[in-house]
Design an enzyme around this catalytic site. Structure first.
Site, PDB file in Angstrom:
ATOM      1  N   SER A  90      -6.520   3.760   9.103  1.00  0.00           N
ATOM      2  CA  SER A  90      -6.859   4.969   8.350  1.00  0.00           C
ATOM      3  C   SER A  90      -7.883   5.875   9.006  1.00  0.00           C
ATOM      4  CB  SER A  90      -7.328   4.600   6.944  1.00  0.00           C
ATOM      5  OG  SER A  90      -6.221   4.200   6.162  1.00  0.00           O
ATOM      6  N   PHE A 144       4.090   0.242  -2.929  1.00  0.00           N
ATOM      7  CA  PHE A 144       5.488  -0.036  -3.272  1.00  0.00           C
ATOM      8  C   PHE A 144       6.367  -0.221  -2.038  1.00  0.00           C
ATOM      9  CE2 PHE A 144       3.574   3.256  -6.034  1.00  0.00           C
ATOM     10  CZ  PHE A 144       3.302   2.470  -7.133  1.00  0.00           C
ATOM     11  N   SER A 169      -5.197   7.109  -1.832  1.00  0.00           N
ATOM     12  CA  SER A 169      -3.736   7.101  -1.790  1.00  0.00           C
ATOM     13  C   SER A 169      -3.255   7.621  -0.448  1.00  0.00           C
ATOM     14  CB  SER A 169      -3.155   7.967  -2.917  1.00  0.00           C
ATOM     15  OG  SER A 169      -1.738   8.052  -2.781  1.00  0.00           O
TER      16      SER A 169
END
Length: 366
Positions: free
Chosen positions: A79, A140, A178
């Protein structure tokens, strides 16, 4: 941990190199990460107030062969990629091509829709600051550390995955990390510039400040190009480690796909602090923060995190976790900088990530 070591055909040493002296805060910190937290390897680059860089290593680069850890070796930086992506967006803001408080709908019409999700109500700023309320697609996604490790995924497929789930909250009402936010930021860059994201990051950031060992992996590129320690993955703390160095990182894209070194990450965050990548107005926006549920005291700006130091003042950086690697960064406005990388994203010992961050703090304060 003995079982974990045997599972990958090697043992976990305490350090690849002895500490230079009792006063060497960085080396002693890395040695603890290997000895106590059982990371296979740890490496760091530290910059003092006078601009001199020192490199440190501990552990081994390969549990099977016991190879030495390369100083300033390349790692997947996860990230920390978000800082590169946010920097390009803010450069486009400075050029008058993007407005921070414009809705993403203005740039990607009819794309952001779902249950409680409307791109006409979500601004570019909210994407970069994680206040959009968008669900996190990686919650997911498939098993990209396992059976789908070598699968290439298109950014739009990842976005579809996120938008199939309802919003986490109304835009601007809460902070929640997110990766979907930065997926959209990458699509925004491509739409506005008409060019690939990797090219824009390379031209506008990497080449501009001379990051010689940093790159955005190409389509289908699963290895790491230069000298690097192997990366290891455990399904949970204490589970056996497996070598996961080679994988397709496309699922991370604008949120986490890049490869760099501790030294290059120091140069990135120092260049941002020094105004070499953004004009003052855009840097001020980047550093306008909100409280973030990351670690104690963390506040999130636009692709950067501020954290209070134990000795006073703030450090700026980000951090990244991707199968195989865990990195934390910190720079101060007086020129100090440190980046630490460990070669497992899930620490064999639960407190490992906190210990990495504590070593960053101890370095900047010591």
């Amino acid at each position: 941990m003995t079982a974990a070591a045997l599972a990958v055909g090697g043992t976990l040493p305490t350090s690849a190199a002895p500490a230079r002296g009792s006063g060497d805060v960085v080396q002693r910190g890395l040695d603890r990460l290997v000895r106590d937290d059982r990371y296979p390897a740890a490496l760091a680059a530290a910059v003092g107030r006078h601009g001199h860089t020192d490199h440190y290593t501990a552990g081994v680069a390969d549990l099977r062969t016991g190879a030495k850890v390369p100083a300033d070796g390349q790692v997947r930086v996860g990230s920390n990629t978000k800082t590169f992506t946010a920097t390009v967006v803010l450069q486009l803001v400075g050029e008058g091509r993007v407005a921070l408080d414009a809705p993403i709908e203005e740039y990607l019409p009819h794309l952001v829709r779902g249950e409680g999700i409307d791109g006409r109500r979500i601004t570019v700023r909210q994407l970069l600051q994680h206040t959009s309320g968008l669900p996190n697609y990686t919650d997911f996604a498939g098993d990209f550390a396992g059976k789908e490790r070598h699968t290439y995924v298109q950014p739009r497929a990842l976005l579809d995955l996120a938008l199939a789930h309802k919003a986490r909250c109304a835009p601007g009402t809460d902070w929640e990390y997110s990766n979907t936010n930065y997926l959209l930021a990458g699509l925004l860059i491509e739409k506005v510039t008409g060019r690939p994201l990797a090219e824009q990051i390379t031209h506008r950031v990497i080449e501009r400040i001379g990051l010689r060992h940093t790159y955005f992996p190409g389509v289908g590129e699963e290895g790491i190009r230069e000298a690097h320690p192997e990366g290891y993955y455990a399904a949970k703390p204490g589970a056996p480690l497996k070598n996961i160095t080679e994988l397709d990182p496309s699922w991370a894209w604008a949120a986490g796909q890049m490869v760099s070194t501790p030294g290059d990450l120091n140069r990135l965050f120092s260049a941002l602090s020094g105004g070499k990548l953004l004009e003052p107005a855009q840097l001020a926006q980047m550093r306008t923060t909100v409280a973030a549920r990351l670690w104690p005291g963390a506040r999130y700006g636009l692709g950067v995190v501020s954290t209070p130091l134990s000795c006073g003042g703030l450090m700026w950086g980000h951090g990244g976790d991707i199968p195989g690697y865990h990195t934390r960064t910190g720079v101060t406005d007086d020129g100090r900088a440190v980046t630490i990388a460990a070669t497992a994203d899930q620490a064999p010992v639960k407190k490992g990530p906190a210990d990495v961050l504590a070593t960053v703090d101890a370095t900047l304060c010591g």
